[in-house]
Scaffold this motif. Structure first.
Motif, mmCIF file in Angstrom:
data_model
loop_
_atom_site.group_PDB
_atom_site.id
_atom_site.type_symbol
_atom_site.label_atom_id
_atom_site.label_comp_id
_atom_site.label_asym_id
_atom_site.label_seq_id
_atom_site.Cartn_x
_atom_site.Cartn_y
_atom_site.Cartn_z
ATOM 1 N N UNK A 278 -26.698 -47.739 36.420
ATOM 2 C CA UNK A 278 -25.350 -47.166 36.312
ATOM 3 C C UNK A 278 -24.475 -47.728 37.433
ATOM 4 N N UNK A 279 -24.132 -49.015 37.314
ATOM 5 C CA UNK A 279 -23.322 -49.675 38.334
ATOM 6 C C UNK A 279 -21.937 -49.952 37.762
ATOM 7 N N UNK A 280 -21.165 -50.810 38.445
ATOM 8 C CA UNK A 280 -19.781 -51.043 37.986
ATOM 9 C C UNK A 280 -19.707 -51.787 36.665
ATOM 10 N N UNK A 281 -20.856 -52.311 36.179
ATOM 11 C CA UNK A 281 -20.861 -53.023 34.893
ATOM 12 C C UNK A 281 -21.310 -52.148 33.735
ATOM 13 N N UNK A 282 -21.756 -50.923 34.059
ATOM 14 C CA UNK A 282 -22.474 -50.121 33.077
ATOM 15 C C UNK A 282 -21.718 -49.954 31.759
ATOM 16 N N UNK A 283 -20.446 -49.563 31.833
ATOM 17 C CA UNK A 283 -19.695 -49.294 30.598
ATOM 18 C C UNK A 283 -19.571 -50.540 29.729
ATOM 19 N N UNK A 284 -19.410 -51.678 30.380
ATOM 20 C CA UNK A 284 -19.306 -52.929 29.625
ATOM 21 C C UNK A 284 -20.627 -53.240 28.916
ATOM 22 N N UNK A 285 -21.729 -53.019 29.627
ATOM 23 C CA UNK A 285 -23.036 -53.291 29.022
ATOM 24 C C UNK A 285 -23.291 -52.337 27.860
ATOM 25 N N UNK A 286 -22.876 -51.072 28.034
ATOM 26 C CA UNK A 286 -23.059 -50.101 26.952
ATOM 27 C C UNK A 286 -22.262 -50.537 25.717
ATOM 28 N N UNK A 287 -21.079 -51.099 25.926
ATOM 29 C CA UNK A 287 -20.338 -51.503 24.730
ATOM 30 C C UNK A 287 -21.019 -52.697 24.051
#
Ligand code: F6R
Length: 365
Positions: A278-287
């Protein structure tokens, strides 16, 4: 001696909390939370850039190191696999330094890259496990990873010890260059110091889940690994480890590259292993993960507690790790990645410690 373990590889995976702790004690002061200045051969405060080269798993450790040196020390890093680096005719500044990463210290291409840099006047550092090796001998500064002998052909504890040393060096370089404050240094070093305990906690808890998922993976022909930031090289390391010992075809991709090609491969037969703390890239990876799910792909998400709470897709399995600080995530997340490869290979009945066609030390190019 394998102790209670079936293979050296398993023993070496479980040894990691201990050897990392030993390695770190060489590079950080656990009491006042300082990164030690361990080299007089290379002045990290002065060098304008860093070249890094290595092969295989050591190269992937170097790629993660690049993220750290750039982020914490604001030091531009040129990195390539040694077989390309040595022949690319890279323009290099003699004021720069070069780091070569090698478990054995004898890899032919890595040694040739080292000599290329030496001929161009760069200061040479070696991140090695074997201190009495050619690469160590020919270097100005030696950074031992102190992992102890690694017998399994597939590298595990050497990888995480290489990472621990590179992380400590990047923090120390950041201090020397004034890009990491004293408070930041203390926080980063505290995170590093926590790593052995957290590794132990992960190793003691994830085995049942890993065995369950490995049984599934052992039935597959292809597997895709995705990650962003430092999880991208780790995705490639996961794919490399799986290929090496289970002979299952696997690829590691930057999650953002998915839509530029590999998404065409997604179907219910190809599991996608997503490495996403759950780092600063998390939301992008989830998408990116949702794009996979929308095409019927089966997902194995490796995340932490915060990540697990934030992402709920029913098409997936989740491996949940404790929440950890960003700098140690690659080492902690390496554990399930290594264990998935190991148990998949065990289910398939391959020769885990001596996979076909591979040698522990590659002394010819
Ligand atoms: C992978 C593996 C190899 C080595 C590579 C470099 O599990 O073990 O990819 O990492 O051959 O070897 P060293 O580190 O000895 O230079």
């Amino acid at each position: 001696d394998k102790g209670n373990h079936r293979h050296f590889m398993e023993k070496e995976i479980y040894e990691q909390p201990e050897v990392i702790s030993h390695a770190l004690s060489h590079y950080i002061n656990f009491i006042d939370h300082r990164a030690l200045t361990v080299s007089d051969g290379i002045d990290f405060a002065k060098v304008p850039s860093l070249a890094i080269s290595a092969c295989g798993t050591a190269y992937l450790a170097g790629l993660i190191g690049k993220y750290w040196f750039e982020r914490y020390a604001r030091l531009p890093v040129e990195i390539d696999v040694a077989s390309e680096f040595r022949y690319r005719e890279i323009p290099l500044s003699p004021q720069s330094a070069a780091l070569f990463i090698s478990q054995s210290g004898e890899t032919a291409d890595t040694l040739a890259s080292l000599r290329y840099c030496k001929d161009h006047g760069l200061k040479i550092g070696a991140v090695v496990n074997t201190r009495e090796s050619t690469i160590a001998r020919e270097s100005d500064a030696v950074f031992p990873i102190l992992a102890g002998p690694e017998i399994g052909v597939a590298s595990t504890k050497a990888f995480t010890c290489q990472l621990a040393v590179l992380a400590a060096l990047a923090v120390s370089a950041g201090r020397a260059r004034g890009t990491v404050s004293e408070q930041e240094e203390a926080a980063l070093v505290k995170s590093l110091a926590e790593m052995p305990r957290l590794m132990g906690q992960v190793l003691n808890s994830i085995q049942p889940k890993i065995e369950f998922l490995s049984r599934e993976l052992s039935k597959c022909r292809d597997v895709l690994y995705l990650g962003r930031g430092t999880s991208f090289p780790l995705a490639m390391e996961g794919a490399l480890k799986l290929k090496e010992i289970s002979y299952i075809h696997a690829e590691g991709y930057a999650a953002g590259e998915l839509k530029h090609g590999p998404i065409a491969l997604i179907d219910e037969n190809m599991p996608v292993i997503v490495i996403a703390p759950h780092d600063r890239f998390f939301d992008k990876t989830v998408s990116n993960m949702q794009e996979v799910a929308a095409r019927g792909g089966r997902i194995i998400l490796i995340t932490d507690e915060r990540g697990a709470a934030a992402s709920k897709l029913d098409t997936m399995h989740t491996i949940v790790l404790p929440n950890v600080d960003e700098i140690i995530a690659p080492m902690i997340f390496a554990l399930p990645v290594q264990l998935l490869a190991y148990h998949t290979a065990v289910f398939m009945g391959t020769d885990v410690d001596q996979p076909r066609n591979l040698a522990k030390s590659v002394t010819v190019e």
